[in-house]
Design an enzyme around this catalytic site. Structure first.
Site, PDB file in Angstrom:
ATOM      1  N   GLU A   1      -5.506   7.641   5.606  1.00 17.77           N
ATOM      2  CA  GLU A   1      -4.832   7.190   6.815  1.00 17.77           C
ATOM      3  C   GLU A   1      -4.295   8.305   7.694  1.00 17.77           C
ATOM      4  O   GLU A   1      -3.199   8.184   8.282  1.00 17.77           O
ATOM      5  CB  GLU A   1      -3.658   6.280   6.429  1.00 17.77           C
ATOM      6  CG  GLU A   1      -2.512   6.952   5.668  1.00 17.77           C
ATOM      7  CD  GLU A   1      -2.648   6.943   4.155  1.00 17.77           C
ATOM      8  OE1 GLU A   1      -1.634   7.130   3.464  1.00 17.77           O
ATOM      9  OE2 GLU A   1      -3.773   6.744   3.664  1.00 17.77           O
TER      10      GLU A   1
ATOM     11  N   ALA B   1     -10.747   5.541   1.863  1.00 21.34           N
ATOM     12  CA  ALA B   1     -10.423   6.070   3.187  1.00 21.34           C
ATOM     13  C   ALA B   1      -9.069   6.756   3.092  1.00 21.34           C
ATOM     14  O   ALA B   1      -8.373   6.660   2.083  1.00 21.34           O
ATOM     15  CB  ALA B   1     -10.400   4.955   4.232  1.00 21.34           C
TER      16      ALA B   1
ATOM     17  N   HIS C   1      -1.526   1.545   8.024  1.00 23.07           N
ATOM     18  CA  HIS C   1      -0.837   2.776   7.653  1.00 23.07           C
ATOM     19  C   HIS C   1      -0.321   3.545   8.872  1.00 23.07           C
ATOM     20  O   HIS C   1       0.596   4.365   8.731  1.00 23.07           O
ATOM     21  CB  HIS C   1      -1.789   3.698   6.897  1.00 23.07           C
ATOM     22  CG  HIS C   1      -1.861   3.453   5.434  1.00 23.07           C
ATOM     23  ND1 HIS C   1      -0.758   3.378   4.621  1.00 23.07           N
ATOM     24  CD2 HIS C   1      -2.942   3.293   4.600  1.00 23.07           C
ATOM     25  CE1 HIS C   1      -1.136   3.177   3.370  1.00 23.07           C
ATOM     26  NE2 HIS C   1      -2.454   3.123   3.326  1.00 23.07           N
TER      27      HIS C   1
ATOM     28  N   HIS D   1      -6.700  -2.017   6.662  1.00 21.33           N
ATOM     29  CA  HIS D   1      -5.770  -1.355   5.734  1.00 21.33           C
ATOM     30  C   HIS D   1      -5.321  -0.012   6.310  1.00 21.33           C
ATOM     31  O   HIS D   1      -4.108   0.278   6.374  1.00 21.33           O
ATOM     32  CB  HIS D   1      -6.497  -1.178   4.393  1.00 21.33           C
ATOM     33  CG  HIS D   1      -5.740  -0.406   3.352  1.00 21.33           C
ATOM     34  ND1 HIS D   1      -5.380  -0.950   2.143  1.00 21.33           N
ATOM     35  CD2 HIS D   1      -5.310   0.879   3.317  1.00 21.33           C
ATOM     36  CE1 HIS D   1      -4.747  -0.040   1.422  1.00 21.33           C
ATOM     37  NE2 HIS D   1      -4.697   1.082   2.112  1.00 21.33           N
ATOM     38  N   GLU D   2      -6.286   0.800   6.718  1.00 22.50           N
ATOM     39  CA  GLU D   2      -5.937   2.136   7.215  1.00 22.50           C
ATOM     40  C   GLU D   2      -5.170   2.060   8.522  1.00 22.50           C
ATOM     41  O   GLU D   2      -4.263   2.865   8.767  1.00 22.50           O
ATOM     42  CB  GLU D   2      -7.195   2.986   7.371  1.00 22.50           C
ATOM     43  CG  GLU D   2      -7.977   3.186   6.088  1.00 22.50           C
ATOM     44  CD  GLU D   2      -7.142   3.735   4.943  1.00 22.50           C
ATOM     45  OE1 GLU D   2      -6.270   4.596   5.191  1.00 22.50           O
ATOM     46  OE2 GLU D   2      -7.349   3.303   3.794  1.00 22.50           O
TER      47      GLU D   2
ATOM     48  N   GLU E   1       1.021   1.901   0.125  1.00 25.50           N
ATOM     49  CA  GLU E   1      -0.229   1.269  -0.285  1.00 25.50           C
ATOM     50  C   GLU E   1      -0.127  -0.238  -0.451  1.00 25.50           C
ATOM     51  O   GLU E   1      -1.049  -0.969  -0.096  1.00 25.50           O
ATOM     52  CB  GLU E   1      -0.751   1.926  -1.564  1.00 25.50           C
ATOM     53  CG  GLU E   1      -1.053   3.405  -1.410  1.00 25.50           C
ATOM     54  CD  GLU E   1      -2.010   3.701  -0.253  1.00 25.50           C
ATOM     55  OE1 GLU E   1      -2.752   2.793   0.178  1.00 25.50           O
ATOM     56  OE2 GLU E   1      -2.023   4.845   0.218  1.00 25.50           O
TER      57      GLU E   1
END
Length: 832
Positions: free
Chosen positions: A262, A260, A297, A293-294, A316
């Site tokens: 961000e 993916a 960000h 996770h995204e 990251e």
């Protein structure tokens, strides 16, 4: 294409203050190119004298350039740089008009036509320096600006962007003005999307996919929004700074190279996350983690952005840690760290033991080409492990306090490692600068070994360390359960700082000592002799899946280091995996056994016995799940049973019947798996592949057919596949990967032997023509990994010495050759 050096970026950042981009894209100009018009307002700092700089753009045709209304010569473009000379202090406006090429490699503006219905979609992927494939820019992360975007799109299309978009009529779309963001974070996704929309906390949320995937997205829409809302709310509990953008769209896009991206307000995901076939709960957990996770960000990466690419870990590692932690805290997927331990952490361990290793926070990232190489297991898995260790040492309260100080100090700006550590230091009395030096500026994996001494009843534990990092670890002490020798009971979990000041008393001798129990640190661990005997008999009797993950990782490391025979690992898997309940552990161990032990660490003569053991193990799991209570476990077993079939009869019968006896019924994903394995075994043909493709003409079906055709044990089929990969540039990134996955097969070593020496020069030429994304694919998927012999290693080393591959391919080959040399050592030491 010229790469941007750190010195050049620093010089340009001192000279310029970039205010605003107005970008106008026309996507109606045909199948090959689109029009791009960019106006950039910027200020040259200083009070006297003029200065020179440059803007980046990589067009198919540069039509016109004006600076402050005066035309510049478009033919002055050198590669991707247009010089701007004699700039006076003060404000300026640069206008650039160009035709830009669509991509089929997942870089820049990627264009895809869905074979299922003929609909076309485009989307941007501008990381790391692919901005200039879409619009002209001062392309570096610390020259943030405000962006206004307009797009002309074909009738019937919807345009998505970083902000809310409005259809203003006649195919024109206007996106809301962004706050300050970096150039690489601008995003566009356009096409006849199928969309599902909602609102949460006053913000519009949307999920989007190709129309042909609409039924599958609709099936999972509730789950996707539930995870998104839960993570969004949890981050607002953790972070003082509210979500900084005006909307939150998640677009599942085709042929996406990463998991993916961000982009603020418009996260793009690979559309394999729209599940069209049966999946395990672990796969759903992985999707939830990527969503988390995204979203992390949006704060760490988008609100606060790295100053230069040497601090990519700040993006990251943080998002990786937060993705797993927040998924565990906020969703039904509470065992994410077990999956991290068995799938992601070995990625970090492996990368950290190769010649290409680097610190989590390297100091020598001289240019963008070098930076691109650091998106690896170190920046993700090792960095997240380091942060997990930091939280264990610092405490979550102080860690989050430091994070919030960081956001407050650097919102809508850029920051470095030093800034991050200073923010943490402001929230604690601990010496985080020394911690950062030990953990973030060093390379390699420490090894921790237990030593139990003393008389029974008064034993003491010493943890020996190979390496220099401090570790705060838990040590699990386990005893055999009375009346059940196969079960282990936790006696005590000790908190120990390594290095120790003195041995730790532990009372009577435990049956098993597990260092780093709970997996809060990053280190290889070993077992004392008594503990190893216990785990050989009772590994599956450990009550906590995370503890079992630590043990399985330790065994894996010992095999790779030549300290544990691969056959012994296989015996332990055969004994204990049939009793395992955690899906991530079963899948991870089976993947290592099949992909490394059977395919690389045992000799060709030993391989049939290894595959037979694997088949027996999978049959045990299938028999155990006949009651239907463990569909995920059964699906994993069926997948691996297919992949390791040495004879075609059983799986061919499954394909003919359309089902595995007792389930599951074969969906498209399983049918293509079976057909691929039948192709490898020479038990199918082109007619059967074509018939399957006619039944499944989707993009995934096209990839399945390419994989099957390349896997056929026929000289003409191999020649066609090789030509498609290396003699033509027609294959998209995904079709190239599928073809490469089918081409090399251990069972066909003699048939493809002559292609091994051809691989190196032709991969070098391909990478030079098609760029970093295809270089990565060629190095990862098209490498002859099955050819574990000295000649393959010698040829590869000669290629690195003499052929001058581009950096992306050089890095992949360096890593592949190191893994090949390791496989040879494992074989040569007799441990196989």
């Amino acid at each position: 294409m010229s790469v941007l050096t750190r010195d050049e970026a620093q010089t340009r950042a001192r000279l310029l203050d970039v205010h605003h981009y107005a970008i106008d894209l026309d996507l109606t100009r045909g199948d090959e190119t689109f029009d791009s018009r960019t106006a950039i307002r910027f200020t040259v700092r200083g009070d006297e004298g003029t200065a020179d700089t440059f803007v980046e753009v990589k067009p198919a045709q540069l039509r016109s350039v004006t600076l402050d209304g005066q035309p510049l010569d478009p033919t002055a473009l050198e590669e991707n740089r247009l010089a701007l000379k004699d700039l006076a202090p003060g404000e300026h406006e640069l206008r650039v008009e160009a035709a830009m090429r669509y991509s089929r490699t997942g870089e820049g503006m990627h264009r895809f036509t869905d074979p299922a219905d003929g609909e076309t979609y485009v989307y941007t992927q501008l990381f790391l320096d692919d901005v200039q494939r879409v619009y002209a820019a001062f392309d570096q992360p610390d020259l943030k600006a405000v962006f206004d975007l307009t797009v002309t799109a074909p009738e019937g299309w919807t345009v998505l962007a970083n902000g809310v978009t409005e259809d203003t009529g006649e195919g024109r779309w206007q996106a809301a003005t962004t706050p300050l963001i970096s150039t690489y974070l601008v995003a566009v996704a356009a096409g006849p999307w199928h969309s599902v929309r909602t609102e949460h906390r006053g913000l519009p949320f949307g999920i989007h996919c190709r129309r042909s995937l609409a039924p599958h997205l609709d099936t999972d829409a509730d789950e996707l929004f539930e995870v998104t809302r839960a993570c969004f709310d949890r981050y607002h509990e953790k972070f003082d700074e509210p979500y900084p953008f005006d909307s939150y769209d998640q677009a599942f896009v085709p042929e996406f190279n990463a998991g993916a991206m961000e982009n603020p307000g418009l996260v793009t995901f690979r559309d394999e996350f729209v599940f069209r076939s049966a999946v395990t709960d672990t796969q759903r957990q992985t999707r939830a983690m990527v969503i988390a996770h995204e979203m992390a960000h949006m704060w760490f990466g988008d609100l606060v952005t790295l100053r230069w690419w040497d601090d990519i870990w700040l993006n990251e590692s943080f998002a990786e840690y937060m993705g797993y932690q927040t998924t565990a805290e906020a969703t039904r997927f509470t065992d994410t760290w077990t999956d991290f331990g068995v799938t992601r952490k070995p990625w970090g361990y492996d990368a950290d033991q190769r010649p290409s290793t680097h610190p989590v926070a390297p100091e020598d990232v001289q240019d963008t080409a070098s930076a691109l190489l650091n998106f690896d297991g170190i920046s993700y898995a090792k960095g997240a492990s380091a942060l997990r260790q930091l939280v264990a040492w610092l405490g979550e309260k102080d860690f989050l306090a430091g994070i919030n100080i960081h956001f407050e100090r650097h919102r809508f700006a850029n920051a470095s490692l030093a800034d991050f550590i200073d923010s943490l230091a402001a929230a604690t009395d601990r010496d985080v600068h020394a911690w950062a030096d030990a953990w973030l500026r060093t390379t390699g994996v420490d090894t921790l070994v237990p030593s139990v001494t003393g008389d029974n009843g008064s034993r003491a534990l010493t943890v020996r360390r190979t390496g220099e990092r401090p570790h705060r670890i838990a040590v699990g002490l386990y005893d055999q359960s009375p009346g059940d020798e196969g079960r282990l009971t936790p006696r005590e979990r000790l908190d120990i700082d390594v290095p120790q000041a003195e041995p730790r008393p532990i009372g009577k001798l435990p049956a098993l000592v597990v260092l780093n129990d709970g997996d809060l640190s990053y280190a290889k661990i070993r077992f004392d002799a008594d503990s190893f005997r216990t785990l050989r008999e009772s590994l599956s009797g450990l009550p906590d899946p995370l503890t079992r993950a630590v043990v399985w990782n330790a065994l894996r490391d010992a095999v790779r280091d030549g300290e544990l025979p691969a056959a012994t690992y296989l015996d332990i898997a055969r004994a204990h995996l049939p009793h395992e309940t955690d899906l991530a552990l079963v899948d991870g161990v089976l993947a290592f056994v099949s992909g490394q032990v059977a395919d690389r660490y045992v000799t060709a003569e030993q391989r049939p016995a290894a595959l037979s053991t694997l088949a027996e193990l999978c049959r045990d799991l299938i028999r155990r799940t006949e009651d239907g209570d463990h569909p995920g476990l059964r699906l994993i077993a069926v997948r691996h049973r297919i992949a390791t079939a040495a004879h075609p009869d059983t799986i061919a019968a499954w394909l003919a019947d359309g089902t595995v006896p007792g389930g599951p019924e074969l969906d498209p994903e399983l049918r293509w798996r079976i057909l691929t394995r039948l192709a490898v075994l020479g038990a199918t043909d082109e007619a059967a592949i074509a018939a399957e493709l006619a039944d499944d003409p989707s993009a995934t079906g096209q990839e399945g057919a390419a994989r099957c055709r390349a896997a056929l044990p026929d000289a003409e089929a191999k020649a066609r596949a090789w030509e498609a990969m290396f003699a033509s540039d027609d294959l998209s990134n995904y079709l190239f990967t599928a073809t490469a996955q089918g081409f090399w097969q251990p069972e066909q070593a003699d048939l493809v032997r002559d292609y091994v020496p051809r691989y190196y020069p032709e991969a070098v030429a391909l990478a030079a023509r098609r760029g970093p994304a295809m270089a990565d694919a060629a190095g990862r998927w098209a490498f002859p990994a099955h050819a574990v012999d000295a000649d393959t290693l010698r040829l590869g080393r000669e290629c690195l010495a003499d052929a001058d591959p581009i950096p992306a391919l050089r890095r992949k080959l360096t890593d592949q050759l190191d893994d090949l040399a390791r496989a040879l050592r494992v074989r040569e030491t007799g441990t196989a």
